[in-house]
Every structure is written in C-alpha cells, then in structure tokens.
Design a protein around this motif. Structure first.
Motif, short mmCIF file in Angstrom:
data_model
loop_
_atom_site.label_atom_id
_atom_site.label_comp_id
_atom_site.label_asym_id
_atom_site.label_seq_id
_atom_site.Cartn_x
_atom_site.Cartn_y
_atom_site.Cartn_z
N LYS A 1 16.41 -8.89 -25.99
CA LYS A 1 16.45 -10.34 -25.78
C LYS A 1 15.05 -10.94 -25.91
N ASP B 1 14.06 -11.44 -29.43
CA ASP B 1 14.69 -12.60 -30.09
C ASP B 1 13.77 -13.81 -30.07
N ASN B 2 12.91 -13.89 -29.05
CA ASN B 2 11.95 -14.99 -28.89
C ASN B 2 10.59 -14.42 -28.50
#
Length: 70
Positions: free
Chosen positions: A9, A12-13
C-alpha cells in the motif's frame, strides 16, 4: 503524509508514505522498502531478520526506527 500498515500500500503512493509498519518473517528486508523517499518513521516487527542492509542510507528522511525481533 500517509501512515501505512503494509509495504504494497505504501508503494502505491511512495511520495506520500511517511510512516510504515512492516511485519516480516523473512531474514532480510524487501529492497522496495528503500524506495520510499519521504519515510520518516519505520516500525519493523521481524521473526528472522539477520541484519540491517546498507540500503538504509537511501532513507534520507528517516528519523525514527523501531525494531522488534520476535
């Protein structure tokens, strides 16, 4: 800035991730961990971690590192 409980996660950023909680049973940390340019706080909970890699030098904004070996 973002707080993440899993590496996928956070990846992802990657520019948003400033806190990461990482649980691992492997004996080394994933190399993708060191591509988080704004990571400031890292919690590692590990069962078989043998050593900390030299790639930690890539985490230039890291201020706090917590390691719990199980």
């Amino acid at each position: 800035m973002g707080q993440y409980k899993s590496l996928p996660k956070a990846l992802d950023n990657p520019n948003d991730a400033n806190t990461l909680k990482l649980n691992t049973s492997k004996n080394e940390l994933p190399s993708s961990l060191f591509s988080l340019p704004n990571l400031e706080t890292l919690y590692i909970q590990a069962k078989n971690l043998a050593e900390l890699p030299a790639d930690f030098k890539n985490l230039t904004k890291l201020k706090t590192l917590y390691i719990c070996l199980l």
